[in-house]
Every structure is written in C-alpha cells, then in structure tokens.
Design an enzyme around this catalytic site. Structure first.
Site: not given
Ligand code: NDP
Length: 257
Positions: A69-70, A96, A162, A166
C-alpha cells in the site's frame, strides 16, 4: 516487437511500477518488458500482481510481485528492499498507483476520503520516490516517472480531492526534478486524459460516446497508449528530460483551454 534503437533498450534495467497489475500500469509494464526490463509489480491486491507477473514473464524478463500500500511508509520501504534483494538495483520507478477519490461535490466529501486520496496519489508517490532516491543517487542514475492526470492541469467537476492530489503530484515532479537532476536522476510526469481502465469504467460506460466526441482524435485511449511516452522517459533516450510533463490526451486539453 524488436527494440528499434539501443537508446530505448531497457535490457539489464529494473523497473518498479506501483499499481502495475492493472490498467495503465500494466500497459507500461508490458512496454518495458518488450524493451527488456525486469519488473517489480506492486499493489495492494497481491493476486493481481502475481497474475500480471505471469503475463509479463512470457516476455522472458524477471518479475517480482510485491504486496504494497503506497500510502504506508513501511510497505513502501519493504517493497524497495524486496526489489533490491531480488534484482540488486532499481533503475526506474513509475509512480502509477492511484484512485479516483471521492468523486463528490465539496460539501459531501468526508475528511477521511480527502485524506485517502491525498495519501495514495500524492504522499504515496513521495514515499516511493524517497525510498528509492538514495539508491539511485549512489549509482548516479535513475528515472522517476509520475503518472499525473490532465485533471492535475485542468479541474474536473466534483473531483477536488483528485485534482488537488494530481496538481500536487505535478509540483512534486517539478520540485524533485530540480533537486535530483544533479544526482543523475530524471524526474518527469505523464498527464493522461481519459484512458479506458478499471479506474473509470463506470464513468466511461455512461459517457463513452459523448467523451469520444470531445476528444479531437475521435476515440478513447487504451491502457497501452502511454507505452511510448513511458519508454522515452525510462530509457537513455530521455536522459536530457527534466521536469517534463507529457500530456497524452488525444488533444482534449487543447479544446478546453
Ligand atoms: P486502475 O484502477 O486500473 O489502476 C490503479 C492501480 O493502482 C491498481 O492496480 C490498484 O491496485 C493500485 N492502487 C490503488 N491504490 C493503491 C495503494 N494505496 N497502494 C498501491 N497500489 C494502489 O486505473 P488506471 O490504470 O486508470 O490508473 C493508473 C493511474 O493513472 C492512476 O494514478 C490514475 O489516477 C492515472 N490516470 C488515469 C486516467 C484514466 O482515464 N484511466 C486518466 C489520468 C490519470 P490495488 O487496488 O490492488 O492496490
């Protein structure tokens, strides 16, 4: 497919791809495998990683599936340790792994949802870069590729978490690009438009035709549509690229600027 130029050859190199078991990550992994790289595929669902590795091994490259889990610092360090233990080096990191987030208007977003999106899409990428940058700096070379989104450049409706994550990842790219360029590490970003994958399947099922009409090129991209850009950034061919953000969206952003 034969490698057309040795500048794009990844033979002898090792790539870690987070979220590499599905969608865009798997598409990039297949492109790298064709270019000869050994691959570490990391995500939370280990069975998906193992299945992806079985497919990738058919290209004749080494593979390693790692559950990670990053957003968890310990998982990330264990992933890089496992990669180094298996292959002895990491040349390429593709950040990614990502989620769409709450997909709700601001007034409906719960703090836990906001935090999960930021933790995965932004903090996770920082943790992975941090875990591998020391190793890359010692060797004087490395490539870090962040998969951002056109939504990090131009806002999407009901996607504040989101888009903020980003946009943050885009600035993280630029900041690390400056910081690490002198150590031989190239940090760059790819900003995809809509790509058909598990991430947006439900949304695209509803708006596929309408969305395709809005894309100047006239069709939606597939998960392997980023292979060329990723190979450029991962290989010697991209050695002079520092802090670039390659928009790959069939021209969508051009029509909405
Ligand atoms: P997918 O859902 O197919 O891939 C996302 C991958 O990330 C999955 O393999 C998932 O595996 C993994 N992942 C999610 N959370 C974590 C986590 N906490 N730790 C480790 N792995 C995680 O979608 P896409 O291929 O479309 O998305 C890939 C990237 O591309 C994302 O960053 C996305 O934001 C970006 N992108 C996608 C676009 C599109 O239109 N599809 C457009 C623009 C950007 P698991 O659940 O097993 O952990």
């Amino acid at each position: 497919m034969a490698v057309v130029d040795e500048a794009f050859d990844l033979s002898g190199k090792v790539a870690v791809i987070t979220g590499g078991a599905t969608g865009i990550g798997l598409g990039i992994a297949q492109g790298f495998a064709r270019a000869g790289a050994d691959l570490v595929i990391a995500a939370r669902r280990i069975e998906k990683c193992e299945a992806a590795c079985a497919v990738l091994a058919e290209y004749g490259v080494g593979t390693l599936a790692v559950q990670c889990d990053v957003s968890r610092e310990r998982d990330v360090q264990a992933m890089i340790d496992a990669a180094l233990s298996r292959f002895g080096r990491v040349d390429i990191l593709v950040n990614n792994a990502g989620i769409t987030g709450a997909a709700k208007p601001l007034l409906d977003i719960e703090l836990t949802q906001w935090q999960k999106t930021l933790d995965t899409n932004l903090t996770g990428s920082m943790l992975c870069a941090r875990a591998v940058a020391g190793h890359m700096a010692e060797r004087g070379s490395g490539k870090i590729i962040n998969i951002v989104s056109a939504g990090g450049i131009k806002p999407l409706a009901n996607s504040a978490d989101y888009c903020a994550s980003k946009a943050g990842l885009l600035m993280l790219t630029d900041s690390l690009a400056i910081e690490l360029a002198g150590k031989g590490i190239n940090v760059n970003a790819i900003c995809p438009g809509y790509i058909e994958s598990d991430l947006n399947k439900d949304l695209l099922d509803k708006i596929r035709e309408q969305a395709a009409r809005k894309v100047p090129i006239g069709y939606m991209a597939k998960p392997d549509s980023l292979q060329g850009a990723a190979l450029l950034l991962a290989s010697d061919a991209g050695d002079y690229m520092v802090g670039a953000s390659l928009v790959i969206d069939g021209g969508s952003l051009l029509t909405t600027r």
